[in-house]
Motif scaffolding. Sequence first.
Motif, short mmCIF file in Angstrom:
data_model
loop_
_atom_site.label_atom_id
_atom_site.label_comp_id
_atom_site.label_asym_id
_atom_site.label_seq_id
_atom_site.Cartn_x
_atom_site.Cartn_y
_atom_site.Cartn_z
N LYS A 46 0.79 -1.22 0.00
CA LYS A 46 0.00 0.00 0.00
C LYS A 46 0.83 1.28 0.00
CE LYS A 46 -3.86 -2.23 2.30
NZ LYS A 46 -4.39 -2.75 1.08
N LYS A 47 2.05 1.24 0.50
CA LYS A 47 2.86 2.44 0.60
C LYS A 47 3.89 2.58 -0.52
CE LYS A 47 2.31 2.95 5.53
NZ LYS A 47 2.97 3.26 6.79
N ASP A 48 3.76 1.80 -1.56
CA ASP A 48 4.68 1.86 -2.69
C ASP A 48 4.23 2.98 -3.63
OD1 ASP A 48 6.47 1.48 -4.69
OD2 ASP A 48 5.94 -0.61 -5.08
N PHE A 49 4.64 4.20 -3.30
CA PHE A 49 4.16 5.37 -4.03
C PHE A 49 4.80 5.51 -5.40
CE2 PHE A 49 3.39 6.46 0.44
CZ PHE A 49 2.02 6.56 0.37
N HIS A 50 6.00 4.97 -5.60
CA HIS A 50 6.63 5.02 -6.91
C HIS A 50 5.86 4.16 -7.91
CE1 HIS A 50 10.01 7.36 -5.55
NE2 HIS A 50 10.17 6.53 -4.53
N SER A 51 5.44 2.99 -7.49
CA SER A 51 4.64 2.13 -8.37
C SER A 51 3.26 2.73 -8.60
CB SER A 51 4.48 0.73 -7.78
OG SER A 51 5.72 0.08 -7.75
N ARG A 52 2.72 3.41 -7.60
CA ARG A 52 1.43 4.07 -7.76
C ARG A 52 1.51 5.16 -8.82
NH1 ARG A 52 -2.59 3.61 -4.49
NH2 ARG A 52 -1.25 2.95 -2.79
N ARG A 53 2.61 5.93 -8.81
CA ARG A 53 2.79 6.97 -9.81
C ARG A 53 2.93 6.34 -11.20
NH1 ARG A 53 6.83 9.83 -12.52
NH2 ARG A 53 6.20 11.96 -12.95
N GLY A 54 3.68 5.24 -11.29
CA GLY A 54 3.81 4.55 -12.56
C GLY A 54 2.47 4.04 -13.07
N LEU A 55 1.64 3.54 -12.16
CA LEU A 55 0.30 3.07 -12.52
C LEU A 55 -0.53 4.22 -13.08
CD1 LEU A 55 -1.95 0.91 -12.49
CD2 LEU A 55 -2.45 1.63 -10.16
N LEU A 56 -0.48 5.37 -12.45
CA LEU A 56 -1.26 6.52 -12.92
C LEU A 56 -0.78 6.97 -14.30
CD1 LEU A 56 -1.63 8.56 -9.63
CD2 LEU A 56 -3.36 7.20 -10.80
N ILE A 57 0.52 6.91 -14.55
CA ILE A 57 1.05 7.26 -15.86
C ILE A 57 0.54 6.28 -16.91
CG2 ILE A 57 3.18 7.34 -17.22
CD1 ILE A 57 4.54 8.49 -14.68
N LEU A 58 0.54 4.99 -16.59
CA LEU A 58 0.06 3.98 -17.53
C LEU A 58 -1.43 4.15 -17.82
CD1 LEU A 58 1.86 0.75 -16.29
CD2 LEU A 58 2.42 2.15 -18.26
N VAL A 59 -2.22 4.47 -16.79
CA VAL A 59 -3.66 4.67 -16.98
C VAL A 59 -3.91 5.87 -17.89
CG1 VAL A 59 -5.80 5.31 -15.80
CG2 VAL A 59 -4.33 3.54 -14.85
N GLY A 60 -3.14 6.94 -17.70
CA GLY A 60 -3.28 8.11 -18.56
C GLY A 60 -2.90 7.82 -20.00
N ARG A 61 -1.83 7.05 -20.19
CA ARG A 61 -1.39 6.68 -21.54
C ARG A 61 -2.45 5.83 -22.22
NH1 ARG A 61 4.13 3.79 -21.58
NH2 ARG A 61 4.72 5.76 -20.61
N ARG A 62 -3.02 4.88 -21.48
CA ARG A 62 -4.06 4.02 -22.04
C ARG A 62 -5.30 4.84 -22.40
NH1 ARG A 62 -6.85 -0.74 -18.64
NH2 ARG A 62 -7.75 1.07 -17.62
N ARG A 63 -5.65 5.80 -21.55
CA ARG A 63 -6.81 6.65 -21.82
C ARG A 63 -6.61 7.46 -23.10
NH1 ARG A 63 -7.47 11.69 -21.07
NH2 ARG A 63 -5.72 11.89 -19.64
#
Length: 86
Positions: A46-63
């Motif tokens: 839950k506290k892996d904020f670097h992976s969370r940021r990467g996830l948000l970047i991937l979601v934006g790219r997919r969108r």
Amino acid sequence: MINKTKKKKIIDKFKGHVEDTGSAAVQIALLSERIVYLTDHLKSHKKDFHSRRGLLILVGRRRRLLTYLKGTDLQGYGEVVKELNI
């Protein structure tokens, strides 16, 4: 992550022609697989904020790719969204 065999299966499933490896539909499918992997990872870390940021970047790219696909190939967009349950 995605191993070579799984990546090849995804590409074969969503490719438009024989040598297609980079079309929008293929990219969306590969990004969706990575998003699912990172989502599962973040459920246990839950506290892996670097992976969370990467996830948000991937979601934006997919969108953005989905918006592009919707504007250029509406039928292909519907098929990809239906197949990936987005």
